[in-house]
Design a protein around this motif. Structure first.
Motif, PDB file in Angstrom:
ATOM      1  N   ALA A 182       0.858  -1.192   0.000  1.00 36.32           N
ATOM      2  CA  ALA A 182       0.000   0.000   0.000  1.00 36.32           C
ATOM      3  C   ALA A 182       0.888   1.234   0.000  1.00 36.32           C
ATOM      4  N   GLY A 183       0.357   2.342  -0.482  1.00 39.30           N
ATOM      5  CA  GLY A 183       1.123   3.581  -0.497  1.00 39.30           C
ATOM      6  C   GLY A 183       0.238   4.760  -0.819  1.00 39.30           C
ATOM      7  N   PHE A 184       0.872   5.885  -1.157  1.00 38.12           N
ATOM      8  CA  PHE A 184       0.128   7.126  -1.346  1.00 38.12           C
ATOM      9  C   PHE A 184       0.349   7.758  -2.716  1.00 38.12           C
ATOM     10  N   GLU A 185       1.364   7.292  -3.457  1.00 42.95           N
ATOM     11  CA  GLU A 185       1.556   7.746  -4.838  1.00 42.95           C
ATOM     12  C   GLU A 185       1.895   6.537  -5.697  1.00 42.95           C
ATOM     13  N   LYS A 186       1.443   6.562  -6.932  1.00 41.04           N
ATOM     14  CA  LYS A 186       1.655   5.425  -7.832  1.00 41.04           C
ATOM     15  C   LYS A 186       3.134   5.116  -8.031  1.00 41.04           C
ATOM     16  N   GLN A 187       3.958   6.156  -8.125  1.00 45.38           N
ATOM     17  CA  GLN A 187       5.375   5.925  -8.413  1.00 45.38           C
ATOM     18  C   GLN A 187       6.051   5.116  -7.307  1.00 45.38           C
TER      19      GLN A 187
END
Length: 391
Positions: free
Chosen positions: A169-174
């Protein structure tokens, strides 16, 4: 621009070291940063500080070639990925202790940079990833933050790191894509979720297992209380009956994760997680139940009791949160004398299995190590919650 591919913060422990070995064995340059000097010294000599199947053979050929160790915090800024093996513990009031993690991250902050991806690996309280993302981006708007939750069974890390799907999981696609590409070195199957969903997934998984074990322990205690043979019940319930094939056996349910994660989920749900609290009362109450049952049969103050197996599970050297120690503490108050033994634990107060059996009136199987099946118990009374000896 980076000297290392990965910096594993807290990488000398049960979660970080097998992961470091796995990535290094796949060709990544990995630096382990850990404040435990004795652990770092052992790893630097190519020696495992704990048992983990397969690691003892691989570590010596990787150390100082693809895998490095350091106690210098500056190695953080030299690494593209910073994987943090620091979870959110629970305090003595069973509440998550997030301030501890925040203080630790603030120590690391001067050694980070915009091009890095910070990967949280240990179990965290829901919402922690978002808080850390906000905290780091105040100083480094170009930094990435991801949560790649660890779901590995201790003792089978080098098997399950390559066979289980990895949730990211994360907060930006990159940053999510970069983290996913990194973990594809270990496993082909990557599952992408939201941050809070991934955090809850880990707590749900461990709480579910904790409740399963509690059901088995509760049934065991009910049967014992009323003089029924639980072994017969268990066999009749599970033999060729598909709907009970997942029913676990009773035994001490402990270790560093299950209890803690159930209590974190309870705190997150405003203490409305009644099943979690009930499971905790059952599992943590098993040592007390055993002693109470013994008091019905023996004058404990006049006998010597031995505990075989002090680790939290079989074929392990990990004593963290082991209920054998809770049992020992209760018996030290009740019994005339208490002796302990475990082939995987170095403790000058422990005795050998043969000596324990010789000196004790009653022997309790605390952890079901395989070698206990073949011991000669010389007709001594055995308390075997696990039914390890199949008696």
């Amino acid at each position: 621009m980076f000297k290392y591919d990965i910096c594993m913060i807290g990488g000398g422990g049960h979660v970080g070291l097998p992961l470091s070995i796995a990535f290094a064995d796949k060709g990544k340059n990995v630096i382990i940063y850990d404040s435990n000097l004795s652990t770092i010294d052992m790893i630097g000599r190519g020696e495992m500080p704990f048992m983990e199947k397969g690691c003892e053979e691989i570590l010596p050929r990787l150390i100082n070639k693809k895998l490095f160790v350091s106690t210098e915090i500056s190695v953080i800024r030299e690494s593209e990925f910073v994987i943090i093996i620091i979870g959110t513990p629970v305090d003595r009031y069973l509440n998550p202790a997030f301030p501890m993690m925040k203080r630790t991250l603030l120590e690391f902050l001067p050694y980070m940079c915009n091009e890095q991806v910070v990967v949280l690996r240990s179990t965290v309280y829901p919402g922690t990833s978002e808080k850390i993302n906000h905290l780091l981006k105040q100083d480094y708007p170009g930094i990435g933050v991801c949560f790649a939750c660890e779901r590995i069974l201790e003792g089978k890390a080098l098997e399950e790191l390559f066979s289980l799907p990895q949730v990211i999981a994360g907060f930006e696609k990159q940053s999510i894509d970069r983290t996913a590409d990194l973990f594809r070195l270990l496993t082909k199957e990557i599952i992408i979720t939201g941050a809070k969903e991934a955090e809850l997934l880990k707590l749900f998984t461990n709480s579910w297992r904790y409740i399963q074990f509690a059901i088995a322990n509760q049934f065991y205690m009910i049967a014992e209380e009323y003089g029924a043979d639980f072994k017969q019940i268990y066999h009749a319930m599970t033999h060729n009956y598909p709907r009970t094939q997942g029913f676990p056996r009773p035994g001490f349910t402990a270790g560093p994760c299950l209890f803690k994660d159930a209590m974190q989920l309870s705190a997150y749900s405003n203490n409305q997680f009644y099943l979690g609290h009930s499971a905790m009362l059952v599992n943590e109450g098993l040592p007390n139940f055993i002693v109470k049952q013994m008091e019905h049969k023996y004058d404990l103050s006049s006998i010597t009791v031995g505990i075989l197996g002090m680790t939290f599970k079989a074929e392990s050297d990990d004593i963290r949160a082991s209920l054998s120690y809770k049992l020992k503490k209760i018996l030290e108050f009740k019994a005339g004398r208490v002796l302990c033994s475990d082939p995987y634990v170095q403790d000058e107060e422990f005795t050998s299995e043969d000596e324990l059996i010789r000196l004790c009136d009653v022997v309790i199987i605390g952890a079901p190590h395989k070698k206990y099946k073949d011991l000669d118990y010389h007709g001594k009374e055995i308390i075997d919650v696990w039914n390890h000896l199949n008696r």
